[in-house]
Design an enzyme around this catalytic site. Structure first.
Site, PDB file in Angstrom:
ATOM      1  N   CYS A 255      -1.429  -9.967  -7.502  1.00  0.00           N
ATOM      2  CA  CYS A 255      -1.970  -8.623  -7.256  1.00  0.00           C
ATOM      3  C   CYS A 255      -3.244  -8.637  -6.417  1.00  0.00           C
ATOM      4  O   CYS A 255      -3.729  -7.578  -6.002  1.00  0.00           O
ATOM      5  CB  CYS A 255      -2.233  -7.913  -8.580  1.00  0.00           C
ATOM      6  SG  CYS A 255      -0.730  -7.335  -9.406  1.00  0.00           S
ATOM      7  N   HIS A 300       0.059   7.397   1.479  1.00  0.00           N
ATOM      8  CA  HIS A 300       0.000   6.578   2.694  1.00  0.00           C
ATOM      9  C   HIS A 300      -1.429   6.143   3.024  1.00  0.00           C
ATOM     10  O   HIS A 300      -1.828   6.086   4.192  1.00  0.00           O
ATOM     11  CB  HIS A 300       0.651   7.307   3.874  1.00  0.00           C
ATOM     12  CG  HIS A 300       2.148   7.337   3.783  1.00  0.00           C
ATOM     13  ND1 HIS A 300       2.808   8.157   2.910  1.00  0.00           N
ATOM     14  CD2 HIS A 300       3.103   6.627   4.441  1.00  0.00           C
ATOM     15  CE1 HIS A 300       4.116   7.982   3.035  1.00  0.00           C
ATOM     16  NE2 HIS A 300       4.324   7.047   3.946  1.00  0.00           N
ATOM     17  N   GLU A 341       3.217   2.975 -11.931  1.00  0.00           N
ATOM     18  CA  GLU A 341       3.135   2.153 -10.729  1.00  0.00           C
ATOM     19  C   GLU A 341       4.514   1.630 -10.349  1.00  0.00           C
ATOM     20  O   GLU A 341       4.852   1.506  -9.173  1.00  0.00           O
ATOM     21  CB  GLU A 341       2.166   0.992 -10.921  1.00  0.00           C
ATOM     22  CG  GLU A 341       1.954   0.189  -9.656  1.00  0.00           C
ATOM     23  CD  GLU A 341       0.819  -0.806  -9.779  1.00  0.00           C
ATOM     24  OE1 GLU A 341       0.583  -1.533  -8.801  1.00  0.00           O
ATOM     25  OE2 GLU A 341       0.160  -0.865 -10.833  1.00  0.00           O
TER      26      GLU A 341
END
Length: 399
Positions: A255, A300, A341
Site C-alpha cells: 500500500c 479522479h 475501498e
C-alpha cells in the site's frame, strides 16, 4: 350533477377535488372532464382591484412569500403556488392577500412524462393589482417580523434542531442574516451549498428565532407544530461512487505504492419525518451536498494531494473522519458513514453531532501536519542545538 367540481365539494365536504381523489385513491383522470384539463386561469375571472395602498398585513405577507420564492409571474397574471398537503396554509395566505385580488384556483394539466393528470393549487391575481403609484417611494417597507415569519413558514426546514433558510440571492441572504442578528439576536452561518443558504448557528439560535416569532407562526395553521414535530424517526441513505488513487506513507507493504480503486460511500441520515414533505431530507439536496463536498473533490484525484489532512495517510479510516467533517455542517442529522475501498474491505464511522463538533473543533488526527506546534517540540530544539554544535566542530577542524 354530471361531474364533481371544487365548488360543490368545498360546499358539501370542505374538500378540494384533489383532496377527494387522494382520500378515495382515485386518479384525477377519472374525475376531471377533458374540457377542464390544461386550461389556464381566465383574466376575466379575476377582479381588478382599485388603486389603493394595501394594508400592512397584506404587504408583509406578499413580501414574505416573495422572499420564500412562492410568487411567480405568468404573462399578465401573478400566482402563489401551494401544496395539497398544506392547503389550509394557502387559504390562510389567501385571507391576508385579499386586498390584492387573489383568488384560489385548482388547475389541472396533463403531464406527458407521467401520463396522468396532475393538479396545481394556486392563488392567482392580475399582475397589475400588485403595482401602483403608491410603490415604492411613498410607502415604507412592510413590517419585517411578519415578513420573516411568513418566509419561515413557507421556506425554512428543521433538521436536528437547526433551521435551514434558502434564498434566491446572496443579497437576500445577507439582509436576512443582518435582520435576524440585529432584531432577534439570532446568529446564522452561510453555507456554500451552490445556492444561498443560511443555517442557524446553534440549536439555541433556532429556539430564539421561533420563540421571537411565535405569535405570528401560531396564527398560521400547522406551522408551529411543523417546527416541533412528533413524527417517527427514519434513517435514509445515499450511495455515491468516486474513483481515486492513493498511497500510504511509510506503510510496510504494497500500500506504500501508488494504487487506485473505486470507492463506494453510503451516507446515512436519521431524523423525524417532516409532516409537510413526508421526507426526512430531500434526496436531491443530500446528493448535491455529497457530490459537492466529496465526489467533486476526490473523483479522479490522488487522495494524498486533495488536502493536507490526507497527505500522510489516506486510509479509509482517515478518509471517513475527513468526509464526516465536510458534511456535518450541511447534514446535522448525519448518523453514519460506510466507506468501501473494495467490496471486501470497508470502514464504518459515526462522528460527533454538529454542536459537539462546533465545540470541540476538527479531529486532531487530521491536523498532524497542519498543527502550528509541529516543529517546536523540545526534541526539535535539541536537534537544532546538536546540529549547531556538530557544525561548529566541523568548522573548528583544520583542513
Amino acid at each position: 350533477m354530471s361531474e364533481l367540481d371544487n365548488g360543490h365539494l368545498l360546499a358539501c365536504s370542505g374538500l378540494t377535488l384533489q383532496e377527494y381523489a387522494l382520500r378515495h385513491v382515485l386518479p384525477l383522470d377519472l374525475l376531471v372532464s377533458p374540457d377542464r384539463i390544461k386550461t389556464g386561469t381566465a383574466q376575466t375571472d379575476l377582479p381588478l382591484m382599485p388603486v389603493a395602498v394595501p394594508d400592512e398585513t397584506a404587504r408583509a405577507v406578499l413580501a414574505g412569500l416573495r422572499l420564500a420564492g412562492k410568487v411567480h409571474d405568468a404573462g399578465s397574471l401573478c400566482f402563489v403556488e401551494g401544496e395539497v398537503s398544506w392547503l389550509d396554509l394557502l387559504f390562510c395566505d389567501l385571507a391576508q392577500l385579499a386586498p390584492y385580488g387573489f383568488r384560489f384556483h385548482q388547475e389541472y394539466h396533463y403531464a406527458p412524462g407521467t401520463h396522468r393528470v396532475v393538479a396545481k393549487n394556486r392563488l392567482v391575481t392580475q399582475k397589475r393589482n400588485l403595482v401602483g403609484p403608491w410603490l415604492p417611494a411613498r410607502v415604507p417597507p412592510p413590517e419585517q417580523h411578519l415578513k420573516y415569519a411568513i418566509y419561515l413558514a413557507h421556506a425554512a426546514e428543521l433538521h436536528a434542531g437547526f433551521l435551514f433558510l434558502p434564498f434566491a440571492s446572496n443579497d437576500e441572504a445577507e439582509e436576512a442574516a443582518e435582520f435576524l442578528s440585529r432584531e432577534l439576536d439570532v446568529d446564522t452561518r452561510q453555507l456554500a451549498a451552490g445556492t444561498p443558504l443560511l443555517r442557524t448557528l446553534s440549536k439555541a439560535d433556532t429556539t430564539r428565532l421561533l420563540d421571537s416569532l411565535r405569535s405570528q407562526l401560531d396564527a398560521m395553521p400547522g406551522v408551529w407544530s411543523r417546527f416541533h414535530p412528533d413524527t417517527p424517526e427514519v434513517t435514509v441513505s445515499k450511495e455515491v461512487v468516486f474513483d481515486s488513487a492513493h498511497f500510504l506513507t511509510d506503510h510496510p507493504a504494497k500500500c506504500s505504492n501508488l494504487h487506485g480503486g473505486r470507492y463506494v460511500l453510503h451516507v446515512k441520515v436519521r431524523g423525524q419525518v417532516d409532516p409537510v414533505t413526508g421526507c426526512v431530507l430531500d434526496y436531491g439536496y443530500l446528493k448535491r451536498v455529497v457530490n459537492a463536498s466529496v465526489v467533486e473533490r476526490f473523483d479522479h484525484h490522488t487522495l494524498n494531494y486533495a488536502g493536507p489532512e490526507l497527505a500522510w495517510r489516506s486510509t479509509t479510516e482517515m478518509l471517513s473522519i475527513y468526509i464526516w467533517e465536510q458534511l456535518i455542517d450541511f447534514l446535522p442529522e448525519l448518523t453514519e458513514l460506510t466507506l468501501y475501498e473494495t467490496p471486501q474491505s470497508w470502514c464504518q464511522y459515526s462522528g460527533p453531532d454538529l454542536e459537539t463538533w462546533q465545540r470541540q473543533g476538527s479531529q486532531p488526527l487530521l491536523g498532524r501536519f497542519t498543527d502550528p506546534a509541529l516543529g517546536h517540540s523540545p526534541w526539535r530544539d535539541w536537534l537544532r542545538t546538536w546540529d549547531d554544535a556538530q557544525h561548529g566542530k566541523r568548522q573548528a577542524q583544520p583542513d
